[in-house]
Enzyme design. Structure first.
Site, PDB file in Angstrom:
ATOM      1  N   HIS A  38       0.400   5.502   1.199  1.00  0.00           N
ATOM      2  CA  HIS A  38       0.194   6.434   1.635  1.00  0.00           C
ATOM      3  C   HIS A  38       0.346   7.608   1.330  1.00  0.00           C
ATOM      4  CE1 HIS A  38      -0.010   3.981   6.073  1.00  0.00           C
ATOM      5  NE2 HIS A  38       1.223   4.310   5.271  1.00  0.00           N
ATOM      6  N   HIS A  54       0.788  -1.305  -0.044  1.00  0.00           N
ATOM      7  CA  HIS A  54      -0.184   0.165  -0.078  1.00  0.00           C
ATOM      8  C   HIS A  54       0.772   1.431   0.150  1.00  0.00           C
ATOM      9  CE1 HIS A  54       0.543  -1.202   4.488  1.00  0.00           C
ATOM     10  NE2 HIS A  54       0.565   0.159   4.259  1.00  0.00           N
TER      11      HIS A  54
END
Length: 141
Positions: A104, A102
């Site tokens: 941010h 992932h």
């Protein structure tokens, strides 16, 4: 280490855990962090089963980063930010806490400090309002 099918982001992808979605396509999902470092802190995840940067296909990584590139300026705009911090961690020693790749996207305003990581769970109504604001900038509201 093998990909853990029960990590929190895998559960989000399966719809077992709700999220404040701001964007989704065939390869990625973007939603708000429930413990944001700033208002509008979003996570962009791959739908590929990848623990980290080393585990994803080159095509999957290209798709993930294209979405980050598209969303970051829209989130910046929606939140009235002066800049955007893009962060991606690989391994516990680097600060990775969820072992599903992932990225941010953290909007930043001059003179405002980031909240401490994992400091507090944000109010769900506030997250809903922020996600609506960002989706409106994306034209998906």
């Amino acid at each position: 280490m093998a990909y853990d099918e029960n990590n929190v982001f895998a559960k989000v992808l399966r719809g077992e855990i709700p999220c404040h979605k701001i964007y989704e396509d065939n390869d990625t999902l973007a939603f708000l962090d429930i413990m944001p470092r700033s208002d509008g802190h979003a996570l962009v995840i791959t739908k590929e089963k990848a623990r980290d940067l080393y585990d994803i296909s080159p095509a999957g990584l290209a798709k993930l980063m294209a979405v980050v590139q598209t969303l970051a300026p829209k989130i910046k705009q929606a939140m009235g930010a002066d800049g955007v911090l893009i962060a991606q961690f690989n391994g516990a020693a680097a600060g990775q806490t969820v072992f599903h790749l992932h990225v941010h996207i953290i909007p930043r305003k001059e003179g405002e400090s980031l909240r401490p990581e994992g400091a507090r769970m944000e109010d769900q109504a506030k997250l809903a309002a922020v996600s609506e604001k960002i989706r409106a900038k994306l034209g998906t509201g």
